[in-house]
Design a protein around this motif. Structure first.
Motif, short mmCIF file in Angstrom:
data_model
loop_
_atom_site.label_atom_id
_atom_site.label_comp_id
_atom_site.label_asym_id
_atom_site.label_seq_id
_atom_site.Cartn_x
_atom_site.Cartn_y
_atom_site.Cartn_z
N GLU A 167 0.81 -1.22 0.00
CA GLU A 167 0.00 0.00 0.00
C GLU A 167 0.84 1.27 0.00
OE1 GLU A 167 -0.27 -2.62 2.09
OE2 GLU A 167 -0.78 -1.96 4.14
N ASP A 168 2.15 1.14 0.13
CA ASP A 168 3.04 2.30 0.02
C ASP A 168 3.36 2.61 -1.45
OD1 ASP A 168 4.81 1.06 2.86
OD2 ASP A 168 3.38 2.73 2.83
N THR A 169 2.91 1.77 -2.34
CA THR A 169 3.15 1.97 -3.76
C THR A 169 2.53 3.27 -4.25
OG1 THR A 169 3.34 -0.39 -4.26
CG2 THR A 169 2.67 1.04 -6.07
N GLY A 170 3.28 3.99 -5.07
CA GLY A 170 2.77 5.22 -5.64
C GLY A 170 3.90 6.09 -6.16
N VAL A 171 3.53 7.22 -6.68
CA VAL A 171 4.52 8.21 -7.09
C VAL A 171 4.73 9.15 -5.91
CG1 VAL A 171 5.11 10.03 -8.72
CG2 VAL A 171 3.79 8.04 -9.48
N TYR A 172 5.99 9.32 -5.56
CA TYR A 172 6.33 10.17 -4.42
C TYR A 172 6.87 11.50 -4.94
CZ TYR A 172 5.61 6.43 -1.07
OH TYR A 172 5.02 5.46 -0.28
N TYR A 173 6.28 12.56 -4.43
CA TYR A 173 6.62 13.90 -4.86
C TYR A 173 7.27 14.69 -3.74
CZ TYR A 173 3.31 12.93 -8.67
OH TYR A 173 2.65 12.38 -9.73
N CYS A 174 8.21 15.50 -4.11
CA CYS A 174 8.84 16.44 -3.19
C CYS A 174 8.23 17.82 -3.45
CB CYS A 174 10.34 16.45 -3.45
SG CYS A 174 11.28 17.67 -2.52
N ALA A 175 8.04 18.58 -2.38
CA ALA A 175 7.48 19.92 -2.51
C ALA A 175 8.20 20.88 -1.58
CB ALA A 175 5.99 19.91 -2.20
N ALA A 176 8.19 22.14 -1.97
CA ALA A 176 8.77 23.19 -1.14
C ALA A 176 7.83 24.38 -1.15
CB ALA A 176 10.15 23.58 -1.67
N ASP A 177 7.61 24.97 0.00
CA ASP A 177 6.72 26.13 0.06
C ASP A 177 7.02 26.92 1.32
OD1 ASP A 177 3.17 26.46 -0.80
OD2 ASP A 177 4.77 27.94 -0.61
N LEU A 178 6.62 28.17 1.29
CA LEU A 178 6.78 29.05 2.45
C LEU A 178 5.55 28.90 3.33
CD1 LEU A 178 8.24 32.16 0.61
CD2 LEU A 178 9.46 30.68 2.19
N VAL A 179 5.47 27.79 4.03
CA VAL A 179 4.32 27.47 4.86
C VAL A 179 4.79 26.94 6.20
CG1 VAL A 179 2.81 26.96 2.90
CG2 VAL A 179 4.19 25.14 3.89
N GLN A 231 8.79 6.97 -8.80
CA GLN A 231 7.89 5.83 -8.61
C GLN A 231 8.46 4.88 -7.55
OE1 GLN A 231 4.79 5.00 -10.17
NE2 GLN A 231 4.78 3.38 -8.61
N VAL A 232 7.59 4.50 -6.63
CA VAL A 232 7.91 3.47 -5.65
C VAL A 232 6.90 2.35 -5.82
CG1 VAL A 232 7.97 2.90 -3.20
CG2 VAL A 232 8.93 5.06 -3.99
N THR A 233 7.39 1.15 -6.04
CA THR A 233 6.53 -0.01 -6.20
C THR A 233 6.96 -1.07 -5.21
OG1 THR A 233 6.26 0.46 -8.56
CG2 THR A 233 5.65 -1.74 -7.79
N VAL A 234 6.02 -1.49 -4.39
CA VAL A 234 6.30 -2.50 -3.37
C VAL A 234 5.53 -3.76 -3.74
CG1 VAL A 234 6.32 -3.07 -0.93
CG2 VAL A 234 6.57 -0.68 -1.66
N SER A 235 6.25 -4.83 -3.97
CA SER A 235 5.62 -6.09 -4.37
C SER A 235 5.52 -7.03 -3.18
CB SER A 235 6.42 -6.74 -5.48
OG SER A 235 7.71 -7.08 -5.01
N LEU A 236 4.59 -7.97 -3.31
CA LEU A 236 4.43 -8.96 -2.23
C LEU A 236 5.59 -9.93 -2.21
CD1 LEU A 236 0.61 -9.64 -2.59
CD2 LEU A 236 1.76 -8.59 -0.62
#
Length: 127
Positions: free
Chosen positions: A89-101, A122-127
């Motif tokens: 369930e950790d599978t997905g595209v991981y994005y980095c972001a930066a903001d003045l928040v 992309q992170v893909t975790v297989s069984l």
């Protein structure tokens, strides 16, 4: 030119580990909060972790708090996401972001398209 470049994704078996890296350039890194977000197929983007040197605060989402760690290297303008005990369930595209928040009890202040966002890894975790 502002750039956020993610790396370190890949295919890993469940239980394995990955270390994601986001290299930033083109803005004053120390002034910005940095965050990691992910998007699984067919799902909305969700927050994973964020950190702010300016506020001296960090947050990791509850569901991954015991497995993921965010760290920042101000000398190299990079932010890492260390992920352990990975699950499918950790599978997905991981994005980095930066903001003045601010970063407090969540990363909800990161609201695209505000701020800077990388192209994702992309992170893909297989069984």
């Amino acid at each position: 030119e502002v750039r956020l470049v993610e790396s370190g994704g890949g295919l890993v078996q469940a239980g394995g580990s990955l270390r994601l890296t986001c290299e930033a350039s083109g803005f004053v890194f120390d002034d910005y909060a940095l965050g990691w977000f992910r998007q699984a197929p067919g799902k909305e983007r969700e927050e994973v972790a964020c950190v702010s040197s300016a506020y001296g605060s960090a947050y990791v989402e509850n569901s991954v708090r015991d497995r993921f760690r965010i760290s920042i290297d101000n000398a190299k303008d990079t932010v890492h996401l260390e992920m352990g005990s990975l699950k499918p369930e950790d599978t997905g595209v991981y994005y980095c972001a930066a903001d003045l928040v601010p970063v407090d009890s969540a990363c909800s202040a990161f609201i695209p398209p505000s701020g800077y966002w990388g192209q994702g890894t992309q992170v893909t975790v297989s069984l």
